[in-house]
Design a protein around this motif. Structure first.
Motif, PDB file in Angstrom:
ATOM      1  N   ASP A 154       0.826  -1.206   0.000  1.00  0.00           N
ATOM      2  CA  ASP A 154       0.000   0.000   0.000  1.00  0.00           C
ATOM      3  C   ASP A 154       0.863   1.260   0.000  1.00  0.00           C
ATOM      4  OD1 ASP A 154      -2.417  -1.319  -0.080  1.00  0.00           O
ATOM      5  OD2 ASP A 154      -2.660  -1.378   2.098  1.00  0.00           O
ATOM      6  N   LYS A 213      -5.466  -7.412  -2.599  1.00  0.00           N
ATOM      7  CA  LYS A 213      -6.102  -6.225  -2.012  1.00  0.00           C
ATOM      8  C   LYS A 213      -5.383  -4.938  -2.398  1.00  0.00           C
ATOM      9  CE  LYS A 213      -8.086  -8.571   2.017  1.00  0.00           C
ATOM     10  NZ  LYS A 213      -8.106  -8.658   3.502  1.00  0.00           N
ATOM     11  N   SER A 218      -3.640  -4.479  -5.101  1.00  0.00           N
ATOM     12  CA  SER A 218      -3.910  -4.238  -6.519  1.00  0.00           C
ATOM     13  C   SER A 218      -5.269  -3.580  -6.711  1.00  0.00           C
ATOM     14  CB  SER A 218      -3.861  -5.556  -7.302  1.00  0.00           C
ATOM     15  OG  SER A 218      -2.566  -6.111  -7.320  1.00  0.00           O
ATOM     16  N   ILE A 219      -6.276  -4.102  -6.022  1.00  0.00           N
ATOM     17  CA  ILE A 219      -7.627  -3.541  -6.144  1.00  0.00           C
ATOM     18  C   ILE A 219      -7.636  -2.083  -5.679  1.00  0.00           C
ATOM     19  CG2 ILE A 219      -9.983  -3.698  -5.256  1.00  0.00           C
ATOM     20  CD1 ILE A 219      -9.532  -6.748  -5.073  1.00  0.00           C
ATOM     21  N   ARG A 220      -7.004  -1.832  -4.534  1.00  0.00           N
ATOM     22  CA  ARG A 220      -6.941  -0.462  -4.011  1.00  0.00           C
ATOM     23  C   ARG A 220      -6.183   0.445  -4.970  1.00  0.00           C
ATOM     24  NH1 ARG A 220      -2.959   2.112  -1.040  1.00  0.00           N
ATOM     25  NH2 ARG A 220      -3.655   3.871   0.251  1.00  0.00           N
ATOM     26  N   ARG A 252      -5.657   0.097  -8.254  1.00  0.00           N
ATOM     27  CA  ARG A 252      -6.402   0.341  -9.496  1.00  0.00           C
ATOM     28  C   ARG A 252      -7.506   1.355  -9.276  1.00  0.00           C
ATOM     29  NH1 ARG A 252      -6.572  -5.214  -9.921  1.00  0.00           N
ATOM     30  NH2 ARG A 252      -8.858  -5.201  -9.779  1.00  0.00           N
ATOM     31  N   ARG A 253      -8.156   1.252  -8.105  1.00  0.00           N
ATOM     32  CA  ARG A 253      -9.223   2.195  -7.803  1.00  0.00           C
ATOM     33  C   ARG A 253      -8.671   3.630  -7.718  1.00  0.00           C
ATOM     34  NH1 ARG A 253     -10.857   0.059  -3.303  1.00  0.00           N
ATOM     35  NH2 ARG A 253     -12.294  -1.373  -4.342  1.00  0.00           N
ATOM     36  N   ARG A 254      -7.559   3.804  -7.032  1.00  0.00           N
ATOM     37  CA  ARG A 254      -6.964   5.141  -6.892  1.00  0.00           C
ATOM     38  C   ARG A 254      -6.487   5.658  -8.242  1.00  0.00           C
ATOM     39  NH1 ARG A 254      -2.952   6.683  -2.443  1.00  0.00           N
ATOM     40  NH2 ARG A 254      -3.745   8.669  -3.234  1.00  0.00           N
ATOM     41  N   SER A 257      -7.647   4.834 -11.223  1.00  0.00           N
ATOM     42  CA  SER A 257      -8.811   5.162 -12.037  1.00  0.00           C
ATOM     43  C   SER A 257      -9.396   6.518 -11.640  1.00  0.00           C
ATOM     44  CB  SER A 257      -9.894   4.076 -11.880  1.00  0.00           C
ATOM     45  OG  SER A 257      -9.422   2.842 -12.357  1.00  0.00           O
ATOM     46  N   THR A 258      -9.383   6.795 -10.343  1.00  0.00           N
ATOM     47  CA  THR A 258      -9.894   8.084  -9.869  1.00  0.00           C
ATOM     48  C   THR A 258      -9.119   9.235 -10.480  1.00  0.00           C
ATOM     49  OG1 THR A 258     -10.605   7.103  -7.777  1.00  0.00           O
ATOM     50  CG2 THR A 258     -10.340   9.493  -7.830  1.00  0.00           C
TER      51      THR A 258
END
Length: 305
Positions: free
Chosen positions: A253, A290, A292-294, A296-298, A300-301
């Motif tokens: 992270d 987890k 990776s998901i976090r 990718r979300r950041r 994309s934002t």
């Protein structure tokens, strides 16, 4: 050996409960045609001089055993009984023909792997239980969840003794070595992956992870990078290298946060190196990780803001 790794009470590889029946021209109608009215019957056409036939036989028996009686298996020596093979147009052996409701419905030729035979059987009868190898791989996964690295390594090694090209066992063993910091051993295990399977996602992920670990190992003390960032938050090279080092310490992270900060401040820096590195992280960690998901979300934002 793999059989030693199978839990007590489990059916050992190759066990069918009874010897495979040898069928003759005279018994073919009863042993194959009539029996196929009750369940599919696989006829293994073979000959004593055929090397691939000898390779296929135990693998075929294992797969049929794993089907738990949903299919039957018989063998037919084409040297002694050539007429049925001739009527079916069989010109190369080993050949396996499936009979169902009195008719030949499917088949394959050659010494194919167990997984392919399982798929073949499932097209006839639907899903069947796990093979002995799959059972052992499941035990290895459970051992890893319990932190028993040595036990998992032994189980993966047992699988590879039986199936040297098993991708799950190879990548599992390589991942253990990578996590232990044994990069040379991890690379050596991945080198055993056959070329045809080199594009497997698990292999690609581990290859990327090893490259990242090598990068991190070359950075040395990370505190110098943090001091540079404290002095100048726009020192993108320091942030980038710190992210590599943090990933090497499994601080995923934090590594993501530094790369995201570069993208936020200047996404074009070093030809978009921070975004590219994030994508490399995601590949190495696995898309469902987890971090990776976090990440990718950041990302994309920022991209679609």
């Amino acid at each position: 050996m793999l059989n030693d790794a199978i839990a007590p009470g489990a059916q050992p590889a190759g066990a069918t409960g009874a010897p495979t029946k040898d069928v003759t021209t005279a018994s073919f109608r009863q042993d194959v045609i009539a029996e196929s009215m009750n369940r599919p019957v696989l006829v293994d056409f073979w000959a004593p001089w055929c090397g691939p036939c000898k390779q296929l036989a135990p693998v075929l028996e294992k797969a049929v055993a794993a089907a738990g009686g949903k299919v039957a298996l018989v063998k037919m020596n084409i040297d002694e009984h050539p007429s049925v093979a001739g009527q079916l147009g069989i010109q190369s052996i080993p050949a396996v023909i499936a009979f169902q409701r009195g008719q030949p419905v499917d088949g394959f030729m050659g010494a194919v792997p167990e997984a392919q035979i399982k798929t073949f059987i499932e097209t006839l009868v639907g899903p069947v239980g796990p093979t002995p190898v799959e059972d052992v791989l499941g035990e290895a996964a459970l051992a890893l969840e319990d932190g028993d690295v040595a036990g998992a390594s032994e189980l993966y090694a047992a699988v590879l003794a039986e199936e040297p090209e098993n991708i799950v066992a190879l990548t599992g063993l390589a991942k253990i070595q990578l996590d232990l910091g044994e990069l040379d051993q991890a690379r050596g295990i991945l080198a055993m992956v056959p070329e045809a399977k080199a594009t497997d996602p698990a292999v690609a992920s581990l290859t990327a992870a090893i490259a990242l670990a090598e990068q991190a190992a070359s950075l040395g003390d990370l505190s110098a990078f943090q001091r540079r960032i404290d002095a100048d938050p726009a020192d993108y090279r320091a942030r980038f290298d710190l992210a590599l080092g943090l990933n090497g310490l499994n601080k995923r992270d934090e590594a993501v946060d530094h790369l995201i900060e570069i993208v936020r401040r200047d996404g074009t820096w070093n030809e978009g190196a921070a975004r590219k590195q994030l994508l490399t992280f995601f590949e190495a960690w696995g898309l469902m990780d987890k971090a990776s998901i976090r990440g990718r979300r950041r990302l994309s934002t920022l991209v679609f803001a």
